[in-house]
Write an enzyme that holds these catalytic residues in place. Structure first.
Site, PDB file in Angstrom:
ATOM      1  N   ARG A  49       0.824  -1.221   0.000  1.00 25.89           N
ATOM      2  CA  ARG A  49       0.000   0.000   0.000  1.00 25.89           C
ATOM      3  C   ARG A  49       0.855   1.267   0.000  1.00 25.89           C
ATOM      4  O   ARG A  49       0.419   2.326  -0.432  1.00 25.89           O
ATOM      5  CB  ARG A  49      -0.968   0.029   1.194  1.00 25.89           C
ATOM      6  CG  ARG A  49      -1.735   1.347   1.281  1.00 25.89           C
ATOM      7  CD  ARG A  49      -2.944   1.279   2.184  1.00 25.89           C
ATOM      8  NE  ARG A  49      -2.615   0.835   3.527  1.00 25.89           N
ATOM      9  CZ  ARG A  49      -2.076   1.606   4.475  1.00 25.89           C
ATOM     10  NH1 ARG A  49      -1.794   2.878   4.248  1.00 25.89           N
ATOM     11  NH2 ARG A  49      -1.814   1.116   5.673  1.00 25.89           N
ATOM     12  N   TYR A 103     -12.298  15.039 -20.131  1.00 32.10           N
ATOM     13  CA  TYR A 103     -12.993  13.760 -19.957  1.00 32.10           C
ATOM     14  C   TYR A 103     -14.152  13.933 -18.955  1.00 32.10           C
ATOM     15  O   TYR A 103     -13.982  14.607 -17.925  1.00 32.10           O
ATOM     16  CB  TYR A 103     -11.970  12.727 -19.469  1.00 32.10           C
ATOM     17  CG  TYR A 103     -12.552  11.436 -18.968  1.00 32.10           C
ATOM     18  CD1 TYR A 103     -13.337  10.637 -19.786  1.00 32.10           C
ATOM     19  CD2 TYR A 103     -12.312  11.002 -17.658  1.00 32.10           C
ATOM     20  CE1 TYR A 103     -13.875   9.450 -19.324  1.00 32.10           C
ATOM     21  CE2 TYR A 103     -12.836   9.810 -17.191  1.00 32.10           C
ATOM     22  CZ  TYR A 103     -13.627   9.045 -18.030  1.00 32.10           C
ATOM     23  OH  TYR A 103     -14.152   7.870 -17.573  1.00 32.10           O
ATOM     24  N   ASP A 175      -3.318  16.180 -18.533  1.00 35.66           N
ATOM     25  CA  ASP A 175      -3.710  14.789 -18.783  1.00 35.66           C
ATOM     26  C   ASP A 175      -3.418  14.512 -20.255  1.00 35.66           C
ATOM     27  O   ASP A 175      -4.101  15.031 -21.145  1.00 35.66           O
ATOM     28  CB  ASP A 175      -5.203  14.601 -18.467  1.00 35.66           C
ATOM     29  CG  ASP A 175      -5.688  13.170 -18.716  1.00 35.66           C
ATOM     30  OD1 ASP A 175      -5.042  12.450 -19.506  1.00 35.66           O
ATOM     31  OD2 ASP A 175      -6.724  12.784 -18.140  1.00 35.66           O
ATOM     32  N   LYS A 200      -5.049   2.867 -20.680  1.00 36.19           N
ATOM     33  CA  LYS A 200      -5.106   3.093 -22.125  1.00 36.19           C
ATOM     34  C   LYS A 200      -3.770   2.707 -22.780  1.00 36.19           C
ATOM     35  O   LYS A 200      -3.319   1.590 -22.619  1.00 36.19           O
ATOM     36  CB  LYS A 200      -5.510   4.552 -22.354  1.00 36.19           C
ATOM     37  CG  LYS A 200      -6.732   4.991 -21.533  1.00 36.19           C
ATOM     38  CD  LYS A 200      -7.971   4.242 -21.935  1.00 36.19           C
ATOM     39  CE  LYS A 200      -9.242   4.528 -21.183  1.00 36.19           C
ATOM     40  NZ  LYS A 200      -9.348   5.243 -19.976  1.00 36.19           N
TER      41      LYS A 200
HETATM   42  C1  LIG Z   1      -8.440  11.398 -20.894  1.00 33.08           C
HETATM   43  C2  LIG Z   1      -8.804  10.483 -19.771  1.00 33.08           C
HETATM   44  N1  LIG Z   1      -8.318  10.717 -18.536  1.00 33.08           N
HETATM   45  C3  LIG Z   1      -8.604   9.914 -17.497  1.00 33.08           C
HETATM   46  C4  LIG Z   1      -9.441   8.823 -17.643  1.00 33.08           C
HETATM   47  C5  LIG Z   1      -9.768   7.965 -16.450  1.00 33.08           C
HETATM   48  O1  LIG Z   1      -9.035   6.791 -16.510  1.00 33.08           O
HETATM   49  P1  LIG Z   1      -9.453   5.417 -15.776  1.00 33.08           P
HETATM   50  O2  LIG Z   1     -10.664   4.896 -16.488  1.00 33.08           O
HETATM   51  O3  LIG Z   1      -8.239   4.567 -15.900  1.00 33.08           O
HETATM   52  O4  LIG Z   1      -9.772   5.759 -14.355  1.00 33.08           O
HETATM   53  C6  LIG Z   1      -9.969   8.534 -18.903  1.00 33.08           C
HETATM   54  C7  LIG Z   1     -10.851   7.369 -19.081  1.00 33.08           C
HETATM   55  O5  LIG Z   1     -11.408   7.135 -20.123  1.00 33.08           O
HETATM   56  C8  LIG Z   1      -9.638   9.379 -19.999  1.00 33.08           C
HETATM   57  O6  LIG Z   1     -10.141   9.152 -21.237  1.00 33.08           O
END
Ligand SMILES: Cc1ncc(COP(=O)(O)O)c(C=O)c1O
Length: 382
Positions: A49, A103, A175, A200
């Site tokens: 953890r 997102y 991001d 991803k």
């Molecule tokens: C651009 C982006 N950031 C963050 C996330 C969140 O990721 P996770 O589904 O691994 O929590 C996503 C999920 O689709 C995403 O497309």
């Protein structure tokens, strides 16, 4: 190695080192929650953890090298990474300046949770640079941008946001999930903290959920402290799988880039498709900027079908190879409708204002033969 290793080498090895004789070429999974420690020692104990399991540590070191940061941390989801990275730099009473092209899950985190924590959020469209400066407050402590964006593949010019962050002495968080460090390294464009959903491209096989944060040592230390307390540590087996997935990251991205381009070019000439969204096409509003900053345009393609939602449904039901599922960036091609997934909480009018009309589908090109993906799309158009 004297030469600084390139990204493909780092993706395979991390920092290459000569191995002692009789060591495994592939590191084992340390599937252990805890580790022995010396009696009487007050050193930090090893406990999964805490993020100091060897699988977690070696994966993070490799990712930091790819992003070009001092340190990194993997956690148990992309949302976990977004949440902890922000909490590492924001306190109650602080203000966050965020892009409005983000997102849906991130938007919900900011709207539903940050207010509760006393963090105010202002959204600004990335194509309004003056509005960014006007929206800065004395209490602004962080700026957040997503690029390339979901689902329109807008490639945001980070220059004005990086300038604001520098002038105000606050952190720029980016991001960059849709690019991966092979196509775009946000720190080279002024980011202080890079966030990625490792679910991803980093892992690339649609078989795990994870997130990553890359930044300076002090920021990663604070993010790690939060992870230890809020409890989003990554399971060692998942860390091992991501490490394996990342070994092929560079070569997978090469194929995603090539197939994304081939599919986008094919789609541009098809009458039932009214618009194609791909930064590699000249018709994309950010094409010129994308050519400057991206090493490749990626595998994500947005398609707008003539006939709206019903046409999209007909098309999706006919697909055989391309699988109808949310998520993206795996070896297999996936397709989804943002109106029913990432942007389902918005009204039709709000989606339309964002440039996501009904009839819009988001295609994640996998690493199958491009001709097979195109043939499947072609037959589904009817
Ligand atoms: C651009 C982006 N950031 C963050 C996330 C969140 O990721 P996770 O589904 O691994 O929590 C996503 C999920 O689709 C995403 O497309």
């Amino acid at each position: 190695m004297r030469r600084k290793p390139g990204p493909s080498t780092i993706a395979v090895h991390g920092q290459p080192v000569r191995r002692p004789d009789w060591t495994p070429v592939v590191a084992p999974v340390f599937q252990s929650s805890t580790f022995t420690n010396p009696v009487g020692s007050d050193e930090t104990v090893m406990y999964t953890r805490y993020g100091n399991n060897p699988n977690q540590v070696s994966l993070a070191a490799k990712y930091a090298l790819l992003e070009g940061t001092e340190a990194a941390l993997f956690v148990s989801s992309g949302m976990g990474a977004t949440a902890l990275a922000h909490l590492a730099v924001l306190r109650p009473g602080d203000h966050l300046l965020a892009s409005s092209w983000i997102y849906g899950g991130t938007r919900r985190l900011f709207d539903e949770e940050f207010g509760r924590l006393g963090i105010e959020v202002t959204y600004v469209d990335p194509d309004q640079p003056r509005q960014w400066r006007r929206s800065v407050r004395k209490s602004t402590r962080a700026v957040f941008v997503e690029t390339p964006t979901n689902p329109l593949m807008r490639v945001v010019d980070l220059t004005p946001m990086a300038q604001i962050a520098r002038d105000s002495g606050v952190a720029l968080l980016v991001d960059a999930t849709f690019a991966s460090p092979i196509n775009f390294r946000a720190v080279e464009h002024g980011a202080d903290i890079v966030i990625s959903s490792a679910t991803k491209y980093l892992n690339g096989h649609s078989d795990i959920i994870a997130g990553a944060v890359a930044a300076s040592k002090p920021i990663i230390e604070e993010t790690t402290r939060l992870m230890q307390l809020w409890g989003q540590a990554l399971d060692p087996h998942t860390a091992w799988l991501i490490d394996r997935g990342m070994r092929t990251l560079a070569i997978r991205m090469e194929r995603h880039n090539a197939t994304g381009m081939a599919v986008a070019q094919w789609a541009e000439g098809r009458a039932p498709i009214t618009r194609v969204y791909y930064p590699g096409l000249e018709s994309h509003p950010d094409h010129a900027h994308a050519r400057e900053v991206l090493g490749g345009f990626g595998g994500m393609v947005g398609l707008e079908l003539k006939g709206g939602a019903r046409a999209a449904e007909r098309f999706l039901k006919r697909l055989k190879l391309v699988t109808h599922a949310p998520s993206l960036a795996g070896v297999e091609s996936l397709i989804s409708e943002p109106r029913l997934t990432s942007h389902s909480r918005l009204t039709e009018e709000e989606r339309s204002r964002l440039g996501i009309p009904d009839g819009f589908v988001r295609l994640s090109c996998g690493i199958e033969d491009a001709e097979d993906i195109i043939a499947d799309l072609e037959q589904a158009l009817g």
